[in-house]
Every structure is written in structure tokens, then in C-alpha cells.
Design a protein around this motif. Structure first.
Motif, PDB file in Angstrom:
ATOM      1  N   UNK A 241     -11.362  -8.138 -10.539  1.00  0.00           N
ATOM      2  CA  UNK A 241     -11.506  -7.288 -11.722  1.00  0.00           C
ATOM      3  C   UNK A 241     -12.202  -5.974 -11.357  1.00  0.00           C
ATOM      4  N   UNK A 242     -13.218  -6.040 -10.528  1.00  0.00           N
ATOM      5  CA  UNK A 242     -13.908  -4.827 -10.070  1.00  0.00           C
ATOM      6  C   UNK A 242     -12.955  -3.959  -9.268  1.00  0.00           C
ATOM      7  N   UNK A 243     -12.187  -4.586  -8.401  1.00  0.00           N
ATOM      8  CA  UNK A 243     -11.247  -3.848  -7.559  1.00  0.00           C
ATOM      9  C   UNK A 243     -10.205  -3.125  -8.413  1.00  0.00           C
ATOM     10  N   UNK A 244      -9.775  -3.776  -9.489  1.00  0.00           N
ATOM     11  CA  UNK A 244      -8.774  -3.168 -10.352  1.00  0.00           C
ATOM     12  C   UNK A 244      -9.334  -1.969 -11.131  1.00  0.00           C
ATOM     13  N   UNK A 245     -10.643  -1.909 -11.294  1.00  0.00           N
ATOM     14  CA  UNK A 245     -11.228  -0.863 -12.130  1.00  0.00           C
ATOM     15  C   UNK A 245     -10.991   0.537 -11.592  1.00  0.00           C
ATOM     16  N   UNK A 246     -10.772   0.684 -10.280  1.00  0.00           N
ATOM     17  CA  UNK A 246     -10.549   2.032  -9.746  1.00  0.00           C
ATOM     18  C   UNK A 246      -9.065   2.321  -9.496  1.00  0.00           C
ATOM     19  N   UNK A 247      -8.195   1.488 -10.058  1.00  0.00           N
ATOM     20  CA  UNK A 247      -6.752   1.758  -9.974  1.00  0.00           C
ATOM     21  C   UNK A 247      -6.408   2.922 -10.905  1.00  0.00           C
ATOM     22  N   UNK A 248      -5.666   3.902 -10.402  1.00  0.00           N
ATOM     23  CA  UNK A 248      -5.295   5.054 -11.235  1.00  0.00           C
ATOM     24  C   UNK A 248      -4.226   4.668 -12.253  1.00  0.00           C
ATOM     25  N   UNK A 249      -3.224   3.966 -11.804  1.00  0.00           N
ATOM     26  CA  UNK A 249      -2.225   3.342 -12.655  1.00  0.00           C
ATOM     27  C   UNK A 249      -1.367   2.471 -11.759  1.00  0.00           C
ATOM     28  N   UNK A 250      -0.622   1.555 -12.346  1.00  0.00           N
ATOM     29  CA  UNK A 250       0.184   0.618 -11.565  1.00  0.00           C
ATOM     30  C   UNK A 250       1.605   1.163 -11.460  1.00  0.00           C
ATOM     31  N   UNK A 251       1.939   1.699 -10.312  1.00  0.00           N
ATOM     32  CA  UNK A 251       3.280   2.220 -10.149  1.00  0.00           C
ATOM     33  C   UNK A 251       4.307   1.115 -10.065  1.00  0.00           C
ATOM     34  N   UNK A 252       5.556   1.456 -10.392  1.00  0.00           N
ATOM     35  CA  UNK A 252       6.615   0.469 -10.210  1.00  0.00           C
ATOM     36  C   UNK A 252       7.045   0.408  -8.750  1.00  0.00           C
ATOM     37  N   UNK A 253       6.852   1.514  -8.030  1.00  0.00           N
ATOM     38  CA  UNK A 253       7.104   1.530  -6.586  1.00  0.00           C
ATOM     39  C   UNK A 253       6.050   2.396  -5.922  1.00  0.00           C
ATOM     40  N   UNK A 410      -6.828  -9.621 -15.424  1.00  0.00           N
ATOM     41  CA  UNK A 410      -7.893  -8.783 -14.864  1.00  0.00           C
ATOM     42  C   UNK A 410      -7.440  -7.351 -14.584  1.00  0.00           C
ATOM     43  N   UNK A 411      -6.158  -7.064 -14.751  1.00  0.00           N
ATOM     44  CA  UNK A 411      -5.697  -5.696 -14.480  1.00  0.00           C
ATOM     45  C   UNK A 411      -6.448  -4.715 -15.372  1.00  0.00           C
ATOM     46  N   UNK A 412      -6.469  -3.484 -14.945  1.00  0.00           N
ATOM     47  CA  UNK A 412      -7.205  -2.451 -15.659  1.00  0.00           C
ATOM     48  C   UNK A 412      -6.624  -2.278 -17.058  1.00  0.00           C
ATOM     49  N   UNK A 413      -7.478  -2.214 -18.094  1.00  0.00           N
ATOM     50  CA  UNK A 413      -6.952  -2.017 -19.450  1.00  0.00           C
ATOM     51  C   UNK A 413      -6.351  -0.629 -19.615  1.00  0.00           C
ATOM     52  N   UNK A 414      -5.494  -0.487 -20.591  1.00  0.00           N
ATOM     53  CA  UNK A 414      -4.787   0.776 -20.776  1.00  0.00           C
ATOM     54  C   UNK A 414      -4.963   1.308 -22.189  1.00  0.00           C
ATOM     55  N   UNK A 415      -4.829   2.620 -22.295  1.00  0.00           N
ATOM     56  CA  UNK A 415      -4.813   3.311 -23.578  1.00  0.00           C
ATOM     57  C   UNK A 415      -3.619   4.255 -23.530  1.00  0.00           C
ATOM     58  N   UNK A 416      -2.568   3.913 -24.261  1.00  0.00           N
ATOM     59  CA  UNK A 416      -1.287   4.588 -24.121  1.00  0.00           C
ATOM     60  C   UNK A 416      -0.809   5.119 -25.466  1.00  0.00           C
ATOM     61  N   UNK A 524     -13.392   6.173 -18.864  1.00  0.00           N
ATOM     62  CA  UNK A 524     -13.225   5.962 -17.420  1.00  0.00           C
ATOM     63  C   UNK A 524     -12.682   4.581 -17.066  1.00  0.00           C
ATOM     64  N   UNK A 525     -12.960   3.572 -17.879  1.00  0.00           N
ATOM     65  CA  UNK A 525     -12.546   2.211 -17.550  1.00  0.00           C
ATOM     66  C   UNK A 525     -11.128   1.864 -17.939  1.00  0.00           C
ATOM     67  N   UNK A 526     -10.358   2.848 -18.415  1.00  0.00           N
ATOM     68  CA  UNK A 526      -8.983   2.582 -18.842  1.00  0.00           C
ATOM     69  C   UNK A 526      -7.991   3.493 -18.125  1.00  0.00           C
ATOM     70  N   UNK A 527      -6.743   3.055 -18.099  1.00  0.00           N
ATOM     71  CA  UNK A 527      -5.638   3.935 -17.729  1.00  0.00           C
ATOM     72  C   UNK A 527      -5.260   4.697 -18.991  1.00  0.00           C
ATOM     73  N   UNK A 528      -5.557   5.979 -19.042  1.00  0.00           N
ATOM     74  CA  UNK A 528      -5.303   6.807 -20.215  1.00  0.00           C
ATOM     75  C   UNK A 528      -4.016   7.590 -19.985  1.00  0.00           C
ATOM     76  N   UNK A 529      -3.030   7.384 -20.847  1.00  0.00           N
ATOM     77  CA  UNK A 529      -1.711   7.942 -20.565  1.00  0.00           C
ATOM     78  C   UNK A 529      -0.956   8.304 -21.838  1.00  0.00           C
ATOM     79  N   UNK A 530      -0.057   9.263 -21.668  1.00  0.00           N
ATOM     80  CA  UNK A 530       0.878   9.634 -22.722  1.00  0.00           C
ATOM     81  C   UNK A 530       2.291   9.457 -22.160  1.00  0.00           C
TER      82      UNK A 530
END
Length: 612
Positions: A241-253, A410-416, A524-530
Motif C-alpha cells: 500500500x505504501x509502495x502504491x502511494x507514489x504511483x503517478x497513475x496505472x498505465x495500460x502499457x 491497496x492500489x492508489x485511490x483515484x479522483x476522476x 497528494x494521496x490520490x490519482x487526480x485526473x480528468x
């Protein structure tokens, strides 16, 4: 933007079963499931009218070039000479996870061209063949045999790796986790200007690299180098869960992330505002350093330009998993006896010395240790042929399933925020009985199951002649907030768009308002995206494109921000302004997705949502 070839657009036969399965990105069954990279049986890899038996190999993008050359060499081999009828082999590009999902769905292969239905399957790892065997039938995947391999590593811009002591000091996943957890980020090693430590990973539901990475995290947390159990994975939840916190976003590739990084470095930036480390296969890192960040099929005469700042391979001190790249003749009912015989001959050829000698030219390590690796596997291209010194074995199928299930939690939460064009052109048909708006609505609806109840989701629509609390030209279906149990309610609200008035296209104004609103609430703790879906050019904004880029691009300086808002545009239909949408994506470190073939909007929407 750099000049890179865009892969030819695939053709798909749209069936309800395939679309539904492809779009529900978070569904995890005993088989491989989930949305992911845009499924891509490549229509550009057709067959000549040569009178030979035609053999298609379904494979991931990084092996397409290599398999093309191997197919040509096969024609001159004793294995081919032993066939009663000549055989022509062509690779077609399909991600490992998507191919596994198609094979377990029980439907036909989703391609308009039956000639592209695979006789052979070569996923990146036997993980996928074992999961299909467990979920469907062992006879469906035949007898997979590896013919090449490549380790999973962390690719880092060379200056960043050196700041951590590379190449003299071993770097572990625990070291990277410590940088993720440390509020000083890069400042903890004297590089304050670089800001937060950021990692890019792919979705393990469809990506071999993403799957291997979460297993490597569990190995690291357990302190083991073999014998990983489901209990070990469970115990590693907090570490991961800690490791996932610094993920920018989960790419498909990884190719999409590497393309964005490549463009930033070529345009004068060093990429630190975008990503610090990318989990990827060694062969993808080699392709990046050659100037082919998305591992596309290199065309005759194409010139590759190496990046200004190369990536170097960090082989985790605790060990790496390997992608063992099997090939197998499928036991599918569409495979003829002639194709089976020819497929078996091609698979046998791949084990021979002439075939193994071709592999290193394309960044893959041969199984035959007597074959030299050559000049590509050197420090000049960021790799160390003596690494990794520790190999982490592939766990049992139940352990892998446990790891994927855990990642969903445990993946990083998102705000989309989904921003949907409802202008007049959205009434146009897309060729499958639906209008463009129908496709957009259904694409959004079928991805709702991807989000957890704690993820934040909002939906706005834009056109002229409407207004809301957010301003002129905007209609709010749902404010950005935790989804909770509102999935069914949001599904119904999306249906309401069918009856909305549809006028002009204030694209830039809508994006700017959405960006400012998301920027105010970004955490900071979320993937913030449009996610922006538009089928045309801007016609009615007071904001110019240059002004929009200037306002949304303020995050892209050295170090960036702790809570960036990235924009992921979907260019929907042939009239979409791809140039403008690409600039908008680039300005925020997002990615543009191509749905110019509007019938594929369901699949593309799933691919986008797979990032969150």
C-alpha cells in the motif's frame, strides 16, 4: 511532440460479450480479467496471396518486430522444409492479459479478419497460460514452451539512479518504498528540486510487468527469494500500500508512459516532474534507449532517435522476476490441422540456434547460453548482462490470484472527473446501430464497476446553451465525490444525456473550468485526473488553445506538484482535433487515446479508466 509512428488501428467485430468483458476493468476472476490496453489484433499484419498455410501469432507489442524476422528465417529452415505445404507466419499485437481474457470468455476471437485469429499464442509469461488453463481448459493452451526471456526491472533516468548510488550500490524495492514514504521525497537524498518520488506501474490485470511487480513487492516484504505463499502476499498488504502511494497513475502499457517521458526529455525537460522510476521489462528499456519508447513495429527506412537522457536498469537487490515468453499452439476449434502442424514446426524452430541468435538483436535474452548477447546488452544502453543475480520464481496460480485481488484493494485511490462532449455532432451514427453519444454513454457506464466505493467520480457534460453552478456551457450530472453505493444512480444519470440539448462545442472553456475545479480539490494521496471525450474541434470557447495550455501547464516544471491533475483526452471519431487534444494531454503529463474508429469507444474508454 516527437515524430513517432502511431500503430495502425485495429479492426474489431463488436460482440456484447467481448465489449462487456473488456470494459469491466476491475473484475477479477480466477481467469485473467479487467480492462486494459486497447485490444489490438493488428489489421496491418495481413497475409500475401502465396498459397501457403497462414499462421497468426498473437503476441505483445515488444515481440512483433522480432517475430517478423523469425518468421522470415523460418521460411529458410529445416523445420519449414519438413512441411508438406509452405507456411507463412505473421504476428498480431494483443496484450497478454487481453488475449487471456478472450480465450477464457468462450467466444470467438474478436477480429473482423478471420485470418488474424491466432494459431499460436506468445504471451510475455507462462503466468497467463497457466491462468487460462485453470480458468478454461488445459487443452486450450496446449503445451507452452519458453523460447526467450527478459527480466523485470525499474528503469530510472540515469541522473536519478546515480543519486541513489547506482551503479555501485545495490538498490532494493525497500529503498524505493522508503523514498515513497519519506515526505521529503528526493530531498532526502539531497535533490530537493526534483520534488516527490514518483513511480509508474501498469495494471496487473492485463500487464505482465504490472503483475510481476506486485509479486516482487510481496517477495520483498516477506524477505523470501522463493516459496512465496498466499499468506505472504496477505502479510505484505501494508508494504504494498505504501509502495502504491507514489504511483503517478496505472498505465495500460509501459509504452504509453515511456512515450510521455521520451517526449519530455526530447523537449528539454529531464522528466523528473513526470516520473522517477518505471517498472518495465529490460527489453522495453532497451527499446526506449534506442529511440522506440512504445516498442512499435519499426517500418523500413524509419529512423529512431535515442532519448537525450537514457534510462538505466535498476535490478532490485532482492531479485527480479522474469518474463519467460512461451509460445504454444492453441487448442481452439478455429485452428485447422494444417495450421496446427505448421504452428508446431514454427515453435520448434524458435528453439534452434539460428532462431536464438536473432533474439539479442531485439533486446531479448536467448535461452541458449552459448549465444552471445552482443553490443546491445551493455552499459551504453543502460543494462548489465550479469544482472539480475537473484531470480524470483513464479508462484503458484492461487498465489497470483491473491496478489491481484490484493492490488484491487491497496492500489492508489483515484479522483476522476469525466467530461463528455454532447454537442450536435454527437448525434452522428458510428456504424453499429448506435450514435456517437450512445457509444460515449455506454462506454462510461460499463467502466463504473472499475471504481471502488472510496474512489471519487464525477461526470460533467458540455455544450452551448446549457448552464449550471459550474458555469455556462456545463451540465453537472454528478459532482466529484466518493462513489459509495451510487453506481446504479450514476448509470441512470448517464442515460439522461440521451435527451440533453446538443449545440456547439466550448471544448477549451470546459476543460479549463474542470481543471481549475479539480485543482482546488486535488489531494497528494490520490490519482487526480480528468477524462475528456470530444468528437470535434472547439467552436465556441472564449479561451484560446494557447491560453489553455499556459494555464494547465504550470505543473510541468522541475519537481512539479504533490497533487498534479492529469488530463486524459479521448479523440472520438474522425473529426476530433487530435493535435489540440495531444497538446492538452502533454501539458499535464496525461495521455491521449485514439477512438477515431468510433465503434471501439467501449474498449478505448476501458483502456483509459484502467489508468486509475
Amino acid at each position: 511532440m516527437s515524430a513517432r509512428r502511431t500503430a495502425s488501428r485495429p479492426l474489431f467485430r463488436r460482440t456484447s460479450a467481448v465489449v462487456a468483458t473488456a470494459a469491466i476493468a476491475a473484475l477479477v476472476l480466477s481467469a485473467c480479467t479487467g480492462g486494459g490496453e486497447q485490444p489490438e489484433p493488428d489489421a496491418g499484419q495481413g497475409f500475401p496471396d502465396d498459397g501457403c498455410t497462414h499462421i497468426t501469432v498473437a503476441t505483445s507489442s515488444e515481440k512483433v518486430n522480432m517475430l517478423d524476422e523469425l518468421a522470415a528465417a523460418f521460411k529458410e529452415s529445416p523445420e519449414h522444409d519438413g512441411l508438406e505445404t509452405c507456411a507463412t507466419v505473421r504476428p498480431t499485437n494483443v496484450s497478454s492479459g487481453n488475449a487471456a481474457r478472450y480465450l477464457t470468455s468462450g467466444d470467438d476471437w474478436p477480429s473482423d479478419d478471420r485470418a488474424l485469429w491466432p494459431t499460436l499464442w506468445s504471451p510475455a509469461s507462462t503466468v497467463w497460460t497457466e491462468r487460462v488453463a485453470a480458468a478454461a481448459s488445459p487443452t486450450l493452451v496446449g503445451e507452452p514452451a519458453s523460447f526467450t526471456r527478459t527480466p523485470v526491472v525499474f528503469g530510472m533516468p540515469e541522473p536519478m539512479a546515480k543519486a541513489l548510488g547506482w551503479p555501485d550500490k545495490p538498490i532494493s524495492i525497500t529503498d524505493l518504498e522508503g523514498l515513497c514514504q519519506n515526505p521529503e521525497g528526493w530531498g532526502s537524498v539531497g535533490k530537493d528540486i526534483w520534488g516527490a518520488f514518483k513511480i509508474s506501474k501498469t495494471n496487473p490485470n492485463t500487464s505482465t510487468t504490472g503483475l510481476s511487480t506486485i509479486l516482487m513487492q510481496s517477495y520483498e516484504a516477506s524477505g523470501k527469494a522463493e516459496g512465496l505463499t498466499a499468506a505472504d502476499v496477505d502479510a505484505a498488504a501494508d508494504f504494498s500500500r505504501v509502495f502504491e502511494e507514489c504511483v503517478i497513475h496505472y498505465g495500460d502499457t509501459t509504452g504509453n508512459v515511456l512515450s510521455t517521458l521520451y517526449d519530455e526529455t526530447q523537449n528539454g525537460a529531464n522528466g523528473s516532474a513526470y516520473v522517477s522510476a518505471v517498472a518495465l521489462e529490460e527489453t522495453s528499456l532497451l527499446n526506449y534507449n534506442k529511440g522506440n519508447p512504445d516498442s512499435h513495429t519499426v517500418q523500413p527506412g524509419e529512423t529512431l532517435t535515442p532519448p537525450k537522457t537514457k534510462l538505466v536498469a535498476v535490478y532490485p537487490a532482492g531479485g527480479s522476476m522474469w518474463s519467460d515468453n512461451p509460445i504454444t499452439v492453441l487448442g481452439a476449434d478455429w485452428v485447422s490441422a494444417e495450421q496446427r502442424t505448421a504452428g508446431e514446426a514454427f515453435a520448434a524452430f524458435l528453439q534452434t540456434t539460428p532462431a536464438q541468435e536473432i533474439l539479442p538483436e531485439y533486446g531479448f535474452r536467448p535461452l541458449d547460453e552459448a549465444v552471445p548477447l552482443g553490443d546491445l546488452f551493455t552499459a551504453n544502453f543502460g543494462v548489465d548482462p550479469a544482472q539480475p543475480t537473484v531470480t524470483l520464481p513464479k508462484p503458484e496460480v492461487d498465489v497470483i490470484s491473491t496478489a491481484i485481488d490484493q492490488w484491487t484493494q491497496v492500489r492508489k485511490p483515484s479522483s476522476v472527473l469525466e467530461l463528455i462532449d454532447i454537442s450536435g455532432s454527437m448525434d452522428e451514427p458510428i456504424g453499429d446501430g448506435r450514435s456517437r453519444l450512445d457509444g460515449a454513454i455506454e462506454g462510461a457506464q460499463t467502466t463504473l464497476d472499475h471504481f471502488r466505493s472510496t474512489d471519487e467520480v464525477g461526470v460533467w457534460a458540455f455544450t452551448t446553451g446549457v448552464s449550471s453552478d459550474q458555469g455556462e456551457g456545463l451540465q453537472v450530472l454528478r459532482d466529484v465525490s466518493a462513489l459509495g453505493a451510487d453506481g446504479e444512480k450514476l448509470d441512470s444519470s448517464l442515460d439522461d444525456l440521451r435527451y440533453a440539448q446538443r449545440n456547439g462545442t466550448p471544448l477549451y472553456d470546459a476543460i479549463l473550468t474542470a481543471y481549475e475545479a479539480m485543482g482546488e480539490r486535488a489531494e497528494p494521496g490520490r490519482i487526480n485526473a480528468i477524462v475528456v471525450l470530444s468528437d470535434g474541434e472547439d467552436t465556441d470557447s472564449t479561451t484560446s488553445l494557447d491560453s489553455l495550455i499556459a494555464k494547465i501547464g504550470t505543473q510541468s516544471g522541475e519537481g512539479g506538484t504533490d497533487a498534479p491533475v492529469r488530463i486524459f483526452p479521448i479523440a472520438y471519431g474522425e473529426g476530433a482535433d487530435t493535435s489540440a487534444l495531444q497538446r492538452i494531454a502533454d501539458a499535464t503529463g496525461g495521455q491521449m487515446f485514439d477512438a477515431s474508429d468510433a465503434e471501439r469507444i467501449d474498449l478505448v474508454f476501458a483502456s483509459v479508466i484502467n489508468n486509475f
